[in-house]
Design a protein around this motif. Structure first.
Motif, PDB file in Angstrom:
ATOM      1  N   VAL A  52      -4.990 -33.079 100.734  1.00  0.00           N
ATOM      2  CA  VAL A  52      -4.929 -34.326  99.960  1.00  0.00           C
ATOM      3  C   VAL A  52      -5.501 -35.477 100.774  1.00  0.00           C
ATOM      4  O   VAL A  52      -6.313 -36.279 100.276  1.00  0.00           O
ATOM      5  CB  VAL A  52      -3.474 -34.618  99.538  1.00  0.00           C
ATOM      6  N   LEU A  53      -5.104 -35.582 102.050  1.00  0.00           N
ATOM      7  CA  LEU A  53      -5.616 -36.661 102.899  1.00  0.00           C
ATOM      8  C   LEU A  53      -7.121 -36.551 103.086  1.00  0.00           C
ATOM      9  O   LEU A  53      -7.825 -37.571 103.179  1.00  0.00           O
ATOM     10  CB  LEU A  53      -4.907 -36.632 104.256  1.00  0.00           C
ATOM     11  N   ARG A  54      -7.635 -35.336 103.119  1.00  0.00           N
ATOM     12  CA  ARG A  54      -9.088 -35.148 103.253  1.00  0.00           C
ATOM     13  C   ARG A  54      -9.818 -35.721 102.035  1.00  0.00           C
ATOM     14  O   ARG A  54     -10.854 -36.389 102.166  1.00  0.00           O
ATOM     15  CB  ARG A  54      -9.396 -33.671 103.434  1.00  0.00           C
ATOM     16  N   ILE A 235       1.375 -49.345  94.842  1.00  0.00           N
ATOM     17  CA  ILE A 235       1.002 -48.062  94.245  1.00  0.00           C
ATOM     18  C   ILE A 235       1.395 -46.951  95.218  1.00  0.00           C
ATOM     19  O   ILE A 235       1.094 -47.024  96.415  1.00  0.00           O
ATOM     20  CB  ILE A 235      -0.509 -47.996  93.955  1.00  0.00           C
ATOM     21  N   VAL A 236       2.057 -45.932  94.695  1.00  0.00           N
ATOM     22  CA  VAL A 236       2.472 -44.786  95.493  1.00  0.00           C
ATOM     23  C   VAL A 236       1.674 -43.564  95.058  1.00  0.00           C
ATOM     24  O   VAL A 236       1.604 -43.251  93.865  1.00  0.00           O
ATOM     25  CB  VAL A 236       3.982 -44.508  95.341  1.00  0.00           C
ATOM     26  N   ILE A 237       1.069 -42.908  96.044  1.00  0.00           N
ATOM     27  CA  ILE A 237       0.452 -41.596  95.811  1.00  0.00           C
ATOM     28  C   ILE A 237       1.446 -40.570  96.352  1.00  0.00           C
ATOM     29  O   ILE A 237       1.594 -40.412  97.569  1.00  0.00           O
ATOM     30  CB  ILE A 237      -0.902 -41.480  96.523  1.00  0.00           C
ATOM     31  N   ALA A 238       2.179 -39.923  95.451  1.00  0.00           N
ATOM     32  CA  ALA A 238       3.235 -38.986  95.835  1.00  0.00           C
ATOM     33  C   ALA A 238       2.701 -37.563  95.792  1.00  0.00           C
ATOM     34  O   ALA A 238       2.139 -37.129  94.781  1.00  0.00           O
ATOM     35  CB  ALA A 238       4.432 -39.120  94.903  1.00  0.00           C
ATOM     36  N   VAL A 239       2.881 -36.828  96.886  1.00  0.00           N
ATOM     37  CA  VAL A 239       2.415 -35.444  96.973  1.00  0.00           C
ATOM     38  C   VAL A 239       3.640 -34.539  97.095  1.00  0.00           C
ATOM     39  O   VAL A 239       4.351 -34.577  98.104  1.00  0.00           O
ATOM     40  CB  VAL A 239       1.482 -35.243  98.182  1.00  0.00           C
ATOM     41  N   PRO A 286       0.177 -29.891  94.279  1.00  0.00           N
ATOM     42  CA  PRO A 286      -0.648 -28.699  94.540  1.00  0.00           C
ATOM     43  C   PRO A 286       0.017 -27.423  94.051  1.00  0.00           C
ATOM     44  O   PRO A 286       1.245 -27.259  94.166  1.00  0.00           O
ATOM     45  CB  PRO A 286      -0.783 -28.702  96.066  1.00  0.00           C
ATOM     46  N   GLN A 287      -0.779 -26.527  93.498  1.00  0.00           N
ATOM     47  CA  GLN A 287      -0.278 -25.239  93.037  1.00  0.00           C
ATOM     48  C   GLN A 287      -0.333 -24.246  94.196  1.00  0.00           C
ATOM     49  O   GLN A 287      -1.409 -23.913  94.692  1.00  0.00           O
ATOM     50  CB  GLN A 287      -1.115 -24.750  91.861  1.00  0.00           C
ATOM     51  N   LEU A 288       0.831 -23.775  94.606  1.00  0.00           N
ATOM     52  CA  LEU A 288       0.933 -22.910  95.789  1.00  0.00           C
ATOM     53  C   LEU A 288       1.768 -21.669  95.479  1.00  0.00           C
ATOM     54  O   LEU A 288       2.772 -21.391  96.149  1.00  0.00           O
ATOM     55  CB  LEU A 288       1.568 -23.697  96.941  1.00  0.00           C
ATOM     56  N   ILE A 303      -4.227 -25.813 102.514  1.00  0.00           N
ATOM     57  CA  ILE A 303      -5.104 -26.984 102.609  1.00  0.00           C
ATOM     58  C   ILE A 303      -6.038 -27.044 101.398  1.00  0.00           C
ATOM     59  O   ILE A 303      -6.238 -28.107 100.794  1.00  0.00           O
ATOM     60  CB  ILE A 303      -5.907 -26.949 103.926  1.00  0.00           C
ATOM     61  N   ALA A 304      -6.614 -25.888 101.028  1.00  0.00           N
ATOM     62  CA  ALA A 304      -7.518 -25.842  99.875  1.00  0.00           C
ATOM     63  C   ALA A 304      -6.801 -26.216  98.586  1.00  0.00           C
ATOM     64  O   ALA A 304      -7.370 -26.906  97.719  1.00  0.00           O
ATOM     65  CB  ALA A 304      -8.130 -24.447  99.760  1.00  0.00           C
ATOM     66  N   ALA A 305      -5.547 -25.788  98.438  1.00  0.00           N
ATOM     67  CA  ALA A 305      -4.781 -26.141  97.240  1.00  0.00           C
ATOM     68  C   ALA A 305      -4.547 -27.644  97.168  1.00  0.00           C
ATOM     69  O   ALA A 305      -4.573 -28.240  96.080  1.00  0.00           O
ATOM     70  CB  ALA A 305      -3.452 -25.393  97.235  1.00  0.00           C
ATOM     71  N   GLY A 306      -4.304 -28.269  98.325  1.00  0.00           N
ATOM     72  CA  GLY A 306      -4.141 -29.720  98.349  1.00  0.00           C
ATOM     73  C   GLY A 306      -5.407 -30.434  97.932  1.00  0.00           C
ATOM     74  O   GLY A 306      -5.377 -31.418  97.174  1.00  0.00           O
ATOM     75  N   GLU A 307      -6.546 -29.961  98.423  1.00  0.00           N
ATOM     76  CA  GLU A 307      -7.827 -30.566  98.030  1.00  0.00           C
ATOM     77  C   GLU A 307      -8.046 -30.437  96.522  1.00  0.00           C
ATOM     78  O   GLU A 307      -8.455 -31.397  95.854  1.00  0.00           O
ATOM     79  CB  GLU A 307      -8.974 -29.880  98.779  1.00  0.00           C
ATOM     80  N   LEU A 308      -7.791 -29.259  95.988  1.00  0.00           N
ATOM     81  CA  LEU A 308      -8.013 -29.014  94.563  1.00  0.00           C
ATOM     82  C   LEU A 308      -7.137 -29.924  93.707  1.00  0.00           C
ATOM     83  O   LEU A 308      -7.595 -30.502  92.704  1.00  0.00           O
ATOM     84  CB  LEU A 308      -7.731 -27.542  94.247  1.00  0.00           C
ATOM     85  N   ALA A 309      -5.885 -30.066  94.082  1.00  0.00           N
ATOM     86  CA  ALA A 309      -4.972 -30.906  93.305  1.00  0.00           C
ATOM     87  C   ALA A 309      -5.381 -32.371  93.366  1.00  0.00           C
ATOM     88  O   ALA A 309      -5.267 -33.102  92.378  1.00  0.00           O
ATOM     89  CB  ALA A 309      -3.545 -30.726  93.819  1.00  0.00           C
ATOM     90  N   ALA A 310      -5.850 -32.829  94.541  1.00  0.00           N
ATOM     91  CA  ALA A 310      -6.271 -34.224  94.668  1.00  0.00           C
ATOM     92  C   ALA A 310      -7.535 -34.494  93.851  1.00  0.00           C
ATOM     93  O   ALA A 310      -7.673 -35.558  93.227  1.00  0.00           O
ATOM     94  CB  ALA A 310      -6.489 -34.566  96.137  1.00  0.00           C
TER      95      ALA A 310
END
Length: 733
Positions: A52-54, A235-239, A286-288, A303-310
């Protein structure tokens, strides 16, 4: 002039919030809102935060405030301290997470005495025994590897900074273990804040902060959205990467039910937090499905799941983006300055403080930081970490002061009360599903730091097919000295078959009593050299068929023994070697002299998911039988146990196994499928090694690392000989 939203954040966070507000105001466009990232707990699933941070970096979304729980606190704390996204990803990939969640340092980092205990009794079932009762270890995993991993993650100079004085305002959450209240870690040193929030109950030990005993914050606030709003976020970006509730089919065990209870508590407080989201806030989930709480082998997938969700919410995130120049300026303020060159300085004064049981001078000597020796800060940390190998320290820290061109080091060690008086319980089981069956229960008691020179008492007792008891007093010859003496008493009773040319002829009962004295020298933490004297009496009586006569012997033995052990695991090592070489000469009551010698060696084999070893042994006696015999599982599999004897014994094997699964950390370790190739035999002086006395054998097996040691279910066969099944638990030498 700052916008109202930014102004409201400044008084709450001091210098860090001022920096964040100034960064927010640096946007050349219209004044923008304050943006917070809230990262939930979730164990290994938390690596999705890095993805997500990426994406936030790629979209040039500025982050003004970071709030995290558990693994979210680890990732978020490092990010707020100035770590780059690439550094976070590299840490996640390169850290040995299996070792982080292990209950002690890697075996090849232990003191040699601790490694020797594994050879004597490979079980990991241990607890403290004291006058006030039994004490269990405070966690399933140790502190050392976790704290070393966190220390490597943080940018230089940020470890001890209060959480509210980082590049970005940061807040971590923990749970008070006594009251159940949420604990907001505001001015706590960053390292301690991250460590406390990650103290998963039952996995990592609780942490004491300002007289409060705290654990993982996920129990009370796993997604602290409200906290971010209270800190001034517009604004909150909640993960949210929290572990979902498990289906009924997985709840068939007490462990599964206990895990589900924790998941329920976490999920309930997450649902409350989700109701705190405002229409302007953004939720990323993220879907894990294939990544569990402790599945650290799937870092890249998380990490890839976080990128996809973002990327799925990229249109909403893009609305918060800065232009390229403004974002570059913002990131330059956040990123930590490059670390200064770690130059070496000569060691000045080295001191230590302990809880009182361990002599501080012992730790000073064992740290091996000699006055005048030029050392870097990294070398000081390595020396400090090496002290964990003693096995009786809960935490070791070093305070380094460079003054007058010298590097003074003060070691601060917290003793682990349960580990100073330990009882290890083990089981040994072997069966060929035919006539060869054996069972033993073993106990090993170890008491450390008996006196100011760090003496130890170790007692080992076994009941079952073999009954034995032995006591050794190990005394260093000075505080921290590598020279030692070790007097010992031993008694054993067992029964075994008598073979001739591989045929079982009879069964005999044996009784052996001995007293020994050893002068030895430890060779670092990897081996030792011993000179010893042993006086032994033994008797043997044939019990099948039963005979009244017995044979008694009495002898005095002088011996030299050289040992090396750098293996990281006894069953399936990935690095290191083992060597045990001895030469002895016995003088019997009748004046007859007998010389015997043996060499046992093993080296690790490892490629990706495969692990195993090459093993060999040689033994020879001047007359009679060599001190080693062959037969049984992995010792000419398919051949009857101890049925191959001779004046000379030669044996070699290769074992390889592939990782096919893993058990929960509280139950054991890796599940493997593998095979062995074996060759060897027993030879008399008149026989050449190349003749028909040499046997070839092999086996195929399933193996699992359990808390009692490696367990095997396999099938073995000797070429042109017998075939049999095996069930085996315990040492395999």
């Amino acid at each position: 002039m700052l916008p109202p939203a930014v102004c409201s954040a400044v008084p709450q966070q001091g210098p860090a919030a001022s920096a964040a507000a100034a960064a927010a105001a640096s946007a050349p466009a219209t004044l923008r809102p304050v943006i917070a990232v809230v990262l939930s707990g979730g164990g290994a699933r938390g690596f999705a935060h890095i993805g997500v941070l990426r994406v936030l970096r790629e979209l040039r979304v500025p982050v003004d405030i970071v709030v995290g729980t558990s693994m979210g606190s680890v990732v978020g704390g490092a990010y707020a301290a100035g770590a780059s996204v690439d550094e976070l990803a590299r840490m996640a990939r390169e850290t040995d997470w299996d070792q982080v969640v292990a209950d002690r340092p890697a075996r090849d980092l232990l003191a040699y005495r601790r490694r020797e205990e594994d050879v004597l009794l490979p079980s990991r079932i241990e607890f403290g025994v004291h006058r006030d009762g039994i004490k269990l270890p405070p966690s399933a995993a140790g502190n050392a590897a976790l704290e070393q991993a966190l220390g490597r993650l943080l940018p230089a100079g940020t470890r001890d900074l209060p959480s509210n004085q980082l590049s970005l305002p940061f807040r971590s959450v923990a749970s008070d273990l006594l009251t159940g209240d949420a604990v907001e870690l505001v001015d706590t040193p960053l390292f301690l804040s991250m460590r406390a929030s990650l103290a998963v109950p039952g996995v990592f030990a609780p942490v004491r902060i300002k007289e409060r005993l705290v654990v993982d914050g996920g129990l009370v606030r796993n997604l602290p959205v409200g906290m971010a709003h209270e800190m001034g976020a517009d604004i909150v970006i909640a993960v949210n990467v929290g572990t979902p509730l498990a289906p009924e089919k997985t709840l068939g065990s007490a462990l599964g039910v206990a895990q589900q209870m924790l998941n329920i508590l976490t999920e309930q407080n997450v649902q409350r937090s989700l109701r705190e989201l405002t229409p302007r806030d953004i939720l990323i989930a993220p879907q894990l499905p294939d990544v569990s709480f402790l599945d650290f082998s799937r870092v890249q997938s998380a990490i890839a799941a976080g990128e996809l969700a973002a990327r799925a919410v990229a249109p909403q995130l893009a609305a918060l983006a800065l232009d390229e120049a403004a974002y570059a300026q913002f990131e330059n303020r956040r990123l930590a300055a490059p670390a200064l060159v770690d130059s070496a300085l000569p060691v000045g004064e080295v001191s230590a403080t302990t809880g009182g049981r361990i002599n501080p001078q012992v730790l000073v000597a064992q740290a091996n930081l000699a006055p005048g020796q030029a050392v870097t800060m990294a070398q000081v940390r390595d020396a400090t970490d090496a002290l964990y190998g003693r096995g009786d320290l809960a935490r070791v820290e070093s305070d380094v002061i460079d003054i007058g061109g010298k590097r003074n080091v003060a070691l601060v060690a917290s003793e682990a009360p349960w580990a100073t008086s330990r009882l290890r319980v083990g089981l040994e089981l072997a069966s060929d599903f035919n006539e060869a069956n054996s069972f033993a229960m073993k106990l090993m008691y170890v008491r450390t730091s008996v006196n100011a020179w760090d003496a130890e008492v170790r007692a080992v007792m076994g009941i079952g097919d073999r009954r034995d008891i032995g006591v050794q007093f190990w005394q260093p010859l000075g505080a921290g000295s590598q020279w030692y003496v070790a007097p010992a008493l031993q008694y054993g009773a067992s029964a075994g078959d008598i073979f001739s040319n591989g045929r079982r002829l009879a069964r005999a009962a044996y009784n052996v009593s001995s007293a020994s004295f050893v002068l030895g020298r430890e060779l670092g933490n990897w081996g030792d050299l011993q000179l010893g004297l042993r006086r032994q009496s033994a008797s043997a009586r044939v019990v099948v068929p039963e005979l009244d006569a017995s044979v008694k012997t009495f002898d005095t033995t002088r011996f030299v023994r050289y040992r090396v052990d750098t293996l990281d695991s006894l069953g399936f090592p990935s690095r290191g070697l083992l060597l045990d070489a001895s030469v002895e000469r016995s003088l019997g009551a009748d004046g007859a002299s007998l010389a015997r010698s043996s060499v046992v060696g093993m080296t690790a084999l490892h490629t990706d998911n495969w692990a195993g070893h090459l093993y060999g042994e040689w033994a020879h006696a001047q007359s009679g039988a060599a001190p080693l015999s062959l037969g049984g599982f992995l010792r000419l599999s398919g051949t009857a146990a101890d049925s191959v004897q001779g004046q000379t014994i030669v044996f070699a094997r290769m074992v390889l196994a592939r990782r096919v699964g893993v058990l929960p950390v509280t139950l054991g370790g890796t599940l493997r499928a593998g095979f062995s190739l074996e060759t060897g035999g027993g030879f008399d002086q008149s026989l050449a090694l190349k003749n028909s006395a040499r046997k070839q054998a092999g086996s195929a097996f399933l193996s699992v690392d359990t808390r009692f040691g490696p367990a095997y279910l396999g099938a073995g066969a000797t070429r042109d000989g017998n075939r049999t099944l095996y069930l085996f638990l315990g040492p395999i030498w």
